[in-house]
Design an enzyme around this catalytic site. Structure first.
Site, mmCIF file in Angstrom:
data_model
loop_
_atom_site.group_PDB
_atom_site.id
_atom_site.type_symbol
_atom_site.label_atom_id
_atom_site.label_comp_id
_atom_site.label_asym_id
_atom_site.label_seq_id
_atom_site.Cartn_x
_atom_site.Cartn_y
_atom_site.Cartn_z
ATOM 1 N N CYS A 94 150.635 -20.163 -84.065
ATOM 2 C CA CYS A 94 151.627 -19.145 -83.712
ATOM 3 C C CYS A 94 152.812 -19.775 -82.989
ATOM 4 C CB CYS A 94 150.964 -18.014 -82.924
ATOM 5 S SG CYS A 94 151.837 -16.468 -83.152
ATOM 6 N N ASP B 275 132.548 0.468 -58.473
ATOM 7 C CA ASP B 275 134.002 0.612 -58.637
ATOM 8 C C ASP B 275 134.330 2.097 -58.787
ATOM 9 O OD1 ASP B 275 133.968 -2.114 -58.914
ATOM 10 O OD2 ASP B 275 134.349 -2.128 -61.081
ATOM 11 N N GLU C 59 141.801 -18.717 -84.977
ATOM 12 C CA GLU C 59 140.662 -18.792 -84.039
ATOM 13 C C GLU C 59 139.892 -17.482 -83.938
ATOM 14 O OE1 GLU C 59 143.855 -18.862 -83.239
ATOM 15 O OE2 GLU C 59 144.295 -18.007 -81.274
ATOM 16 N N ASP D 220 135.940 -9.496 -74.805
ATOM 17 C CA ASP D 220 134.521 -9.326 -75.131
ATOM 18 C C ASP D 220 134.315 -8.954 -76.597
ATOM 19 O OD1 ASP D 220 133.123 -10.039 -72.843
ATOM 20 O OD2 ASP D 220 133.647 -8.164 -71.852
ATOM 21 N N HIS E 250 146.661 -16.469 -86.157
ATOM 22 C CA HIS E 250 145.674 -16.978 -85.191
ATOM 23 C C HIS E 250 144.319 -17.147 -85.884
ATOM 24 C CE1 HIS E 250 147.886 -16.522 -81.373
ATOM 25 N NE2 HIS E 250 148.527 -15.571 -82.018
ATOM 26 N N GLU F 153 163.816 -16.660 -79.309
ATOM 27 C CA GLU F 153 163.028 -16.081 -78.209
ATOM 28 C C GLU F 153 163.444 -16.724 -76.880
ATOM 29 O OE1 GLU F 153 158.744 -16.594 -78.590
ATOM 30 O OE2 GLU F 153 158.354 -15.424 -76.791
ATOM 31 N N GLN G 1 155.720 -22.352 -84.441
ATOM 32 C CA GLN G 1 157.160 -22.120 -84.297
ATOM 33 C C GLN G 1 157.829 -23.329 -83.633
ATOM 34 O OE1 GLN G 1 157.309 -18.429 -82.095
ATOM 35 N NE2 GLN G 1 156.676 -17.194 -83.840
HETATM 36 N N1 GLN Z 1 156.081 -15.703 -78.658
HETATM 37 C C1 GLN Z 1 155.963 -15.877 -80.066
HETATM 38 C C2 GLN Z 1 156.304 -14.614 -80.835
HETATM 39 O O1 GLN Z 1 156.329 -13.542 -80.295
HETATM 40 C C3 GLN Z 1 154.585 -16.380 -80.434
HETATM 41 C C4 GLN Z 1 153.492 -15.425 -80.119
HETATM 42 C C5 GLN Z 1 152.129 -16.045 -80.169
HETATM 43 O O2 GLN Z 1 151.998 -17.253 -80.088
HETATM 44 N N2 GLN Z 1 151.107 -15.250 -80.260
HETATM 45 O O3 GLN Z 1 156.538 -14.676 -82.014
#
Ligand code: GLN
Length: 554
Positions: free
Chosen positions: A382, A149, A522, A74, A520, A406, A386
């Protein structure tokens, strides 16, 4: 907090998902059109200390603020509708409140007294509300959850007391409720609303305004009935009718007289609302000349709430290009060599958004390969960036065993890995990261600066400036050991951290539009100020579509 600040508390009744966050954001937008300075807070009754560790399948997107707080989605609505930059002080949960109270108790702050929900928890809630209040005219405080709730009770008790503390002329309560239309009866039903308000009144809160979510305009008779049973004046019962596009909500509220009523109750004087920018926006949204289809290849495709800001940013990019953006969600877990071409064939542009965990990773890599080879505009965010690096390393630079550590901790060629040491711009110090550190504790979070180092890059063309700031939420980074090899194969590193140790943007030049960013973007897109990367990505996708149509002779 200044003495003159007024408060609007927004609660919700009957059922969840009525759009309380959007309602709060729209009220904020509307008050802003009257020249008032507005801020917003969200109080979440769940026990998690923050939503950072919550599953997006259940909870939707985690929104990240400039200061690196992982918040409820939100807050994204708030920032998109109202001119505010929110922080850790604008979202708190039961977990955060209890955490503070227990820490104080352990420290001996309560001098041996018995620590109780009332007054200690409620006091802490009130303090947190006051702490989140900047120097503004009106603060809108949204209480998560639904009336009834168990876990929201301390919050409701705190906001009940709040009116006493700051004076009743400074506080109003707005209750968002549901008025369903029952086809077999041929009428709308007010009983759920009556019950919800009864519940609210039983804990001492009399709502001042009722926002009735419904699929049709409520007649004066129905409004009169609701008013009578709920103890509010008839002009305070407002229709909150379903709309096609969320950006219409402020205008609809204004038509119902909501802003006028709020100002009257709070005794605030302003000029007439300046609604022109909102009207223009909605007009543009309603009559697009073009359309474009963007494939979103991700993991959480069943619950589009998980990609809330992404969807909005794409939508904003569409507005700027006079285009309707159709989103084609593709579950990357179902994409494999046998079907990726067919699944992606309808896409004019492909996005691989952020994500965690290994499910669907190979499907995402295949989709990136498809975008790169078929010259389809590609935007990797992100994790998407990668994996674009992984795809490029494997298939173009021929580093066959390339991957992100990862997903394969002992891989031979970790082109994406956990960086052990880097310069942190926020603290202006060298940071060290331990591979075994706790989950949630080691992410690069929030706004970080980035240099756009190549003037002929897509990034520079989009932003038109040399230095930008964008929000992050990730642990893994590009591994500089592979920079030279990938550069030689044609990958371009166009955005870097100021000290140049972190790669922020990669691009592939032999392609109409192929860009991956570690941040990000967005989170910072606004309907009236679309994000430059989304604008250009949609533009490139429209071009692709037009080329395709002219080739096919359409
Ligand atoms: N999993 C990846 C990282 O930790 C990308 C994270 C993401 O896309 N926000 O770097």
């Amino acid at each position: 907090m200044t003495g003159k600040t007024k408060f609007i508390f927004v609660t919700g009744g009957v059922l969840s998902s009525l759009g309380k966050g959007l309602a709060a954001a729209s009220i904020g937008a509307l008050l802003e059109t009257r020249g008032l300075k507005v801020s917003l807070l969200k109080l979440d009754p769940y026990i998690n200390v923050d939503p950072g560790t919550m599953n997006p399948f259940q909870h939707g997107e985690v929104f990240v603020t400039d200061d690196g707080t992982e918040t409820d989605l939100d807050l994204g609505h708030y920032e998109r509708f109202v001119n505010v930059r929110l922080t850790a002080d604008h979202n708190f949960t039961t977990g955060k409140i209890y955490n503070t109270v227990i820490t104080k108790e352990r420290r001996g702050d309560y001098l041996g007294g018995t620590v109780q929900v009332i007054p200690h928890i409620t006091d802490e809630i009130k303090n947190s509300i006051k702490k989140g209040v900047d120097d503004v005219d009106i603060v809108i405080v949204e209480i998560g959850g639904t009336i009834g709730d168990i876990e929201s009770l301390p919050f409701l008790e705190a906001i009940r007391q709040f009116r006493f503390d700051v004076g009743k002329e400074n506080v109003i309560y707005i209750h968002l409720t549901f008025v369903p239309y029952i086809p077999t009866a041929g009428e709308v039903k007010t009983k759920p609303t009556q019950h919800s308000v009864k519940e609210l009144r039983s804990i001492g809160i009399q709502p001042d305004i009722l926002l009735c979510r419904t699929d049709r305009f409520l007649s004066d008779d129905i409004k009169a009935k609701i008013a009578l049973f709920c103890n509010v004046t008839q002009d305070a019962v407002m229709t909150a009718k379903d709309v096609d596009c969320i950006y219409e909500v402020p205008l609809c509220f204004n038509q119902e007289g909501l802003d006028q009523k709020i100002l009257e109750l709070l005794n605030v004087w302003t000029g007439a609302p300046r609604l022109e920018p909102w009207r223009k926006l909605v007009e543009k949204i309603e009559n697009p000349s073009h359309s474009v289809t963007i494939a979103v290849v991700g993991k959480y495709t069943d619950l589009t709430e998980s990609y809330k800001s992404l969807n909005e940013a794409l939508f904003h990019g569409g507005i700027d290009n006079d285009a309707k953006v159709n989103l084609l969600y593709i579950d990357s877990g179902t994409v494999d060599k046998s079907n990726y071409e067919q699944k992606l064939s309808g896409a004019d542009g492909i996005i691989v958004p952020g994500g965690f965990g290994s499910r669907g990773v190979e499907g995402k890599i295949l989709s990136i390969k498809y975008a790169r080879e078929k010259m389809i505009p590609f935007f990797g965010i992100c994790l998407g960036m990668q994996l674009a690096v992984v795809e490029f390393a494997r298939n173009v630079a021929k580093i066959n065993d390339a991957h992100s550590s990862e997903f394969k901790p002992d891989i031979k060629s970790p082109v994406i890995y956990l960086m052990r040491e880097w310069f942190d711009e926020k603290s202006q110090s060298v940071q060290k990261r331990d591979v075994d550190s706790e989950k949630g504790g080691t992410m690069r979070l929030g706004a970080y600066p980035c240099k756009l180092v190549k003037k002929d890059s897509l990034a520079y063309k989009a932003y038109q400036v040399g230095k930008i700031s964008e929000r992050h939420r990730h642990r893994y980074e590009f591994n500089n050991t592979y920079k030279e090899a990938l550069e030689q194969s044609g990958l371009s590193f166009t955005g870097l951290s100021p000290k140049e140790d972190l790669v922020e943007i990669v691009e592939y030049k032999e392609h109409p539009w192929f860009l991956g960013c570690q941040f990000h973007p967005e989170f910072k897109s606004r309907p009236m100020n679309p994000h430059p990367l989304f604008k250009d990505f949609i533009k490139a996708s429209l071009n692709k579509k037009n080329k395709k149509s002219s080739k096919e002779g359409k």
